[in-house]
Scaffold this motif. Sequence first.
Motif, PDB file in Angstrom:
ATOM      1  N   ARG A  70      -1.883 -33.576 -43.530  1.00 53.41           N
ATOM      2  CA  ARG A  70      -1.626 -32.656 -42.418  1.00 53.41           C
ATOM      3  C   ARG A  70      -2.831 -32.573 -41.489  1.00 53.41           C
ATOM      4  N   ARG A  75       3.227 -35.126 -41.131  1.00 54.52           N
ATOM      5  CA  ARG A  75       4.096 -34.083 -41.699  1.00 54.52           C
ATOM      6  C   ARG A  75       4.119 -32.816 -40.838  1.00 54.52           C
ATOM      7  N   SER A  80       9.673 -30.598 -39.905  1.00 54.28           N
ATOM      8  CA  SER A  80       8.837 -29.871 -40.868  1.00 54.28           C
ATOM      9  C   SER A  80       8.523 -28.456 -40.411  1.00 54.28           C
TER      10      SER A  80
END
Length: 152
Positions: A70, A75, A80
């Motif tokens: 991250r 992501r 997400s």
Amino acid sequence: MPDLSLQKRLAADILGVGVNNIRFDPERLEDIEKAFRREEIKALIEDGAIYAIDPSRNSRGRYKILHEKRKKGRRRGHGSRKGSAGARLDKKRDWINRVRRMRIYIKLLREKGVIDTKLYRSLYRKIKGGAFHDVSSLKMYLKSIGVIKEGR
């Protein structure tokens, strides 16, 4: 194997841990089996025949891997996201950070002598009023009025 649940319960109470974290020395089981009183259990704890292990906690290995991804920007796509943009990054906090950056920049220009106090105050009020979106838009304005050169 003898039933040592009483000894385990007493030891857990004395050591202040859960029953599942109590361990017995396998060679001293006869001594532990004979101990029925708290004083006897305390003596066995001091001898090392009864001891407590640290409770296991949740592993952070998977979290560390995901956190590194991250940080790289992975992501974080539309699929997400759970909260709105305002929930993920507070609008007020964003505004404060942007205004602070611009104020630091004009303070630096004033200290270097690039702008005078009168222009500084004018820019300060414009920043407060939301005339500039960020430092780059402030620089573009300063270039357009001829205060700073194109190279800076």
